[in-house]
Every structure is written in structure tokens, then in C-alpha cells.
Design an enzyme around this catalytic site. Structure first.
Site, PDB file in Angstrom:
ATOM      1  N   ARG A 105     116.108  14.175  47.294  1.00 35.08           N
ATOM      2  CA  ARG A 105     117.151  13.776  46.479  1.00 35.08           C
ATOM      3  C   ARG A 105     117.190  14.688  45.175  1.00 35.08           C
ATOM      4  NH1 ARG A 105     114.737   7.951  47.846  1.00 35.08           N
ATOM      5  NH2 ARG A 105     116.358   6.998  49.086  1.00 35.08           N
ATOM      6  N   LYS A 123     123.111   9.635  54.152  1.00 35.64           N
ATOM      7  CA  LYS A 123     124.159   8.702  53.624  1.00 35.64           C
ATOM      8  C   LYS A 123     125.557   9.430  53.418  1.00 35.64           C
ATOM      9  CE  LYS A 123     120.896   5.704  51.049  1.00 35.64           C
ATOM     10  NZ  LYS A 123     120.718   4.905  49.857  1.00 35.64           N
ATOM     11  N   ASN A 183     122.509   8.548  46.832  1.00 38.20           N
ATOM     12  CA  ASN A 183     121.209   9.245  46.567  1.00 38.20           C
ATOM     13  C   ASN A 183     120.805   9.999  47.912  1.00 38.20           C
ATOM     14  OD1 ASN A 183     120.506   6.937  48.242  1.00 38.20           O
ATOM     15  ND2 ASN A 183     118.769   6.372  46.718  1.00 38.20           N
ATOM     16  N   GLU A 213     114.047  -1.567  61.229  1.00 33.45           N
ATOM     17  CA  GLU A 213     115.444  -0.793  60.879  1.00 33.45           C
ATOM     18  C   GLU A 213     115.478   0.106  62.155  1.00 33.45           C
ATOM     19  OE1 GLU A 213     114.660   1.479  57.209  1.00 33.45           O
ATOM     20  OE2 GLU A 213     114.666  -0.440  56.043  1.00 33.45           O
ATOM     21  N   THR A 228     113.929   7.201  44.515  1.00 36.74           N
ATOM     22  CA  THR A 228     115.228   6.551  44.698  1.00 36.74           C
ATOM     23  C   THR A 228     116.337   6.891  43.624  1.00 36.74           C
ATOM     24  OG1 THR A 228     114.166   4.489  45.541  1.00 36.74           O
ATOM     25  CG2 THR A 228     116.473   4.280  45.168  1.00 36.74           C
ATOM     26  N   TYR A 240     120.604  -4.067  54.965  1.00 34.25           N
ATOM     27  CA  TYR A 240     120.455  -4.202  53.637  1.00 34.25           C
ATOM     28  C   TYR A 240     120.277  -5.691  53.131  1.00 34.25           C
ATOM     29  CZ  TYR A 240     120.764   0.739  52.586  1.00 34.25           C
ATOM     30  OH  TYR A 240     120.515   2.066  52.437  1.00 34.25           O
ATOM     31  N   HIS A 267     118.350   7.618  53.124  1.00 27.40           N
ATOM     32  CA  HIS A 267     117.592   6.319  53.024  1.00 27.40           C
ATOM     33  C   HIS A 267     116.311   6.675  53.927  1.00 27.40           C
ATOM     34  CE1 HIS A 267     116.252   2.316  53.665  1.00 27.40           C
ATOM     35  NE2 HIS A 267     115.942   2.466  54.637  1.00 27.40           N
ATOM     36  N   ARG A 306     109.273   9.514  52.856  1.00 27.00           N
ATOM     37  CA  ARG A 306     109.418   9.070  51.573  1.00 27.00           C
ATOM     38  C   ARG A 306     108.971  10.241  50.418  1.00 27.00           C
ATOM     39  NH1 ARG A 306     111.100   3.918  50.855  1.00 27.00           N
ATOM     40  NH2 ARG A 306     110.301   3.796  48.760  1.00 27.00           N
ATOM     41  N   PHE A 321     123.136  -4.932  42.513  1.00 30.40           N
ATOM     42  CA  PHE A 321     123.722  -3.538  43.041  1.00 30.40           C
ATOM     43  C   PHE A 321     124.335  -3.855  44.510  1.00 30.40           C
ATOM     44  CE2 PHE A 321     119.025  -3.205  43.683  1.00 30.40           C
ATOM     45  CZ  PHE A 321     119.032  -2.793  45.119  1.00 30.40           C
TER      46      PHE A 321
END
Ligand code: CMP
Length: 141
Positions: free
Chosen positions: A103, A10, A113, A127, A92, A50, A116, A86, A58
């Protein structure tokens, strides 16, 4: 089984110049990059990606953040890649992320964060196809 998952570094992590450090986490844990590109998302591309969060409170902040600078988008391949990625990312919310996760080590807040990762095999397929043509996915087996 060998799976593919979509990963995004990100804008916060790109801005901190830790793309390579994050890629090292993938590589040292058995995940291979089979496609990658740097892109500056627009409101439309981030919003489409998204879409499932469109009604969440949010969402506006998420889109503003994800369009605030370039991101690195990559497809990771490996055994159990969706869950493996993950695990490597951590929770998250970085305040809840286990020590040693991406993270915990690189993220500031639930919006900024760092990364993704697809949350299921079905999301991964959607995705990956959202960002990459089949011809851009390399065979590294
Ligand atoms: P990501 O995995 O990219 O998916 C949606 C993003 O929304 C998530 O990471 C967070 O960065 C962001 N977000 C902000 N607030 C929340 C929240 N309350 N719950 C889940 N995600 C949130």
C-alpha cells in the site's frame, strides 16, 4: 502452520497495470498463488463480500470503487499466510502504511488502497469460499 488467505488486487492497482509487481511481492515472500481469476464485481457480489461493513458510512463509496473496474482475486498459500499477507500489504490507510509495503508503494487513498487481504483465518475461509469452488483450489504442496 500452512494457511490460505484471500487476496484481491483492487481496481486502482489493476488500472495501474501492477498486478505482476504485486504478485512478485507475494512470491518473493513465500506465498504461492493456488487459485486466481480476474472479475468485474457487481453491486451484489461486492456487497455480499463486504457485508460486514454494510452499516459503515464508507460502504457506498467502497462498493462504487470496487465495481469501478476489474479486480484480480487470488488465494495465497504459505506458512502463516493470513498475517504474512497483511504485513506485506501494510496499513489499510496508505498514509499510515510502513515503507516498502504494497500500500505504501502502490496505493493512493483509503478507498483506492491497491489490495484486500483476509483479516483472520475465519474470514479467509469465508472469503475463499465466496469466490472459489473447492475444485478451483490447486494443490501446490
Ligand atoms: P479492505 O481491506 O478491502 O476492507 C474494507 C475496505 O473499506 C478497506 O479495505 C478500505 O479500502 C475501505 N475503507 C474506506 N474507509 C474506511 C475506513 N474508515 N475504515 C476501514 N476501511 C475503510
Amino acid at each position: 502452520a500452512v494457511e490460505r488467505t484471500l487476496s484481491i488486487v483492487k481496481p486502482d492497482a489493476v488500472g495501474k497495470n501492477v498486478i505482476g509487481e504485486i504478485y512478485s511481492r507475494f512470491e518473493s515472500n513465500g506465498l504461492k498463488v493456488v487459485a486466481a481469476k480476474m472479475v468485474r464485481l457487481t453491486d451484489a457480489t461486492a456487497g455480499g463480500f463486504y457485508a460486514e461493513h454494510k452499516e459503515r458510512p464508507f460502504f457506498p463509496d467502497l462498493i462504487e470503487f470496487m465495481t469501478s473496474g476489474p479486480v484480480m482475486v487470488q488465494v495465497l498459500e504459505g506458512e502463516n499466510a493470513v498475517m504474512k499477507n497483511r504485513e506485506l500489504m501494510g496499513a489499510t490507510n496508505p498514509k499510515e502504511a510502513a515503507a516498502g509495503t504494497i500500500r505504501a508503494d502502490f496505493a493512493q487513498s483509503i478507498d483506492a488502497n491497491a489490495v484486500h487481504g483476509s483479516d483472520s483465518l475465519a474470514s479467509a475461509e469465508r472469503e475463499i469460499n465466496y469466490f472459489f469452488a473447492q475444485t478451483e483450489l490447486c494443490d501446490r504442496a
